[in-house]
Design a protein around this motif. Structure first.
Motif, PDB file in Angstrom:
ATOM      1  N   ARG A  17       0.858  -1.181   0.000  1.00  0.00           N
ATOM      2  CA  ARG A  17       0.000   0.000   0.000  1.00  0.00           C
ATOM      3  C   ARG A  17       0.896   1.234   0.000  1.00  0.00           C
ATOM      4  O   ARG A  17       2.014   1.189   0.529  1.00  0.00           O
ATOM      5  CB  ARG A  17      -0.863   0.084   1.254  1.00  0.00           C
ATOM      6  N   VAL A  41      -5.005   0.196   8.061  1.00  0.00           N
ATOM      7  CA  VAL A  41      -5.048   0.937   6.796  1.00  0.00           C
ATOM      8  C   VAL A  41      -3.821   0.612   5.947  1.00  0.00           C
ATOM      9  O   VAL A  41      -3.933   0.397   4.737  1.00  0.00           O
ATOM     10  CB  VAL A  41      -5.155   2.453   7.075  1.00  0.00           C
ATOM     11  N   GLY A  45      -5.702  -1.671   3.363  1.00  0.00           N
ATOM     12  CA  GLY A  45      -6.166  -0.674   2.406  1.00  0.00           C
ATOM     13  C   GLY A  45      -7.680  -0.673   2.323  1.00  0.00           C
ATOM     14  O   GLY A  45      -8.368  -1.293   3.137  1.00  0.00           O
ATOM     15  N   PRO A  46      -8.222   0.015   1.312  1.00  0.00           N
ATOM     16  CA  PRO A  46      -9.677   0.100   1.193  1.00  0.00           C
ATOM     17  C   PRO A  46     -10.300  -1.224   0.771  1.00  0.00           C
ATOM     18  O   PRO A  46      -9.775  -1.925  -0.091  1.00  0.00           O
ATOM     19  CB  PRO A  46      -9.901   1.186   0.134  1.00  0.00           C
ATOM     20  N   HIS A  54     -16.991  -1.541   6.402  1.00  0.00           N
ATOM     21  CA  HIS A  54     -16.045  -0.734   5.648  1.00  0.00           C
ATOM     22  C   HIS A  54     -15.336   0.211   6.616  1.00  0.00           C
ATOM     23  O   HIS A  54     -15.990   1.044   7.254  1.00  0.00           O
ATOM     24  CB  HIS A  54     -16.771   0.074   4.571  1.00  0.00           C
ATOM     25  N   GLN A  57     -10.910   5.217   5.281  1.00  0.00           N
ATOM     26  CA  GLN A  57      -9.536   5.297   4.796  1.00  0.00           C
ATOM     27  C   GLN A  57      -9.063   6.750   4.790  1.00  0.00           C
ATOM     28  O   GLN A  57      -9.846   7.663   5.036  1.00  0.00           O
ATOM     29  CB  GLN A  57      -9.450   4.706   3.382  1.00  0.00           C
ATOM     30  N   ASP A  59      -7.016   8.039   2.105  1.00  0.00           N
ATOM     31  CA  ASP A  59      -6.498   8.433   0.798  1.00  0.00           C
ATOM     32  C   ASP A  59      -7.460   9.299  -0.002  1.00  0.00           C
ATOM     33  O   ASP A  59      -7.101   9.827  -1.051  1.00  0.00           O
ATOM     34  CB  ASP A  59      -6.100   7.199  -0.015  1.00  0.00           C
ATOM     35  N   ASP A  66     -13.979   8.287   3.375  1.00  0.00           N
ATOM     36  CA  ASP A  66     -12.813   9.091   3.717  1.00  0.00           C
ATOM     37  C   ASP A  66     -12.873   9.490   5.190  1.00  0.00           C
ATOM     38  O   ASP A  66     -13.820  10.152   5.619  1.00  0.00           O
ATOM     39  CB  ASP A  66     -12.761  10.340   2.836  1.00  0.00           C
TER      40      ASP A  66
END
Length: 173
Positions: A17, A41, A45-46, A54, A57, A59, A66
């Motif tokens: 990542r 994270v 990652g996403p 979920h 994140q 990014d 977000d």
């Protein structure tokens, strides 16, 4: 719980990542973040845990997920509901005690409860049901929460019972 323990429950995706500018993210939030969240994270990652959960994140690739953007959105939503009579058992004014860190496919929001500890690694997890005013609290970090939910060691009453038949999984976006 460490990221290794979550990894024993569900394997992270292959590959690296991008580095996360944690100092910048924490400056935007005005708060340090839990170590296990940062590891989560950076490692996963996403994506979606269990096809349902979920984790926000940093990014900005997915605005609805977000971390920085969702903090104010979710606090504003709680204030709106509170002002219309829903019970919110936490301080949501000023330097609010809640910091959103994830959501479910049903719209339930997952928060860190910051009011009980200055140390982010001691924050607990709270889940607010999307369709009523129920709250559930878990005394542990986000990686422990995810692992225990997916292994059925923890039942979250606001989550659908149908999830209990699923195998632990992570699906990157």
């Amino acid at each position: 719980m460490s990221i290794d323990e979550l990894g024993a429950t569900v394997s992270p995706p292959e590959g690296q990542r991008p580095a996360v500018p944690w100092d910048e993210v924490e400056a935007m939030l005005g708060s340090a973040l839990p170590r296990d969240y940062k590891e989560l994270v950076e490692t996963y990652g996403p994506g979606s845990f269990w096809g349902f959960i979920h984790v926000f994140q940093v990014d900005g690739q997915y605005p609805a997920l977000d971390l920085v953007g969702q903090v104010s959105v979710n606090l504003d939503a709680l204030k709106y509901l509170r002002d219309r009579g829903e019970v919110v058992p936490y301080d949501i004014e000023g330097d609010a005690s809640l910091l959103s860190c994830g959501r479910t496919d049903n719209g339930d929001i997952i928060y860190w409860v910051r009011e009980r500890s200055i140390d982010p690694d001691d924050w607990v997890i709270a889940v607010n049901a999307a369709r009523d005013d129920r709250w559930f609290e878990y005394s542990g970090g986000i990686t422990s929460f995810l692992s225990k939910v997916m292994t059925r060691a923890l039942t979250v009453p606001v989550f659908p019972e149908a999830l209990s038949g699923r195998r632990p999984s992570f699906q990157p976006y």
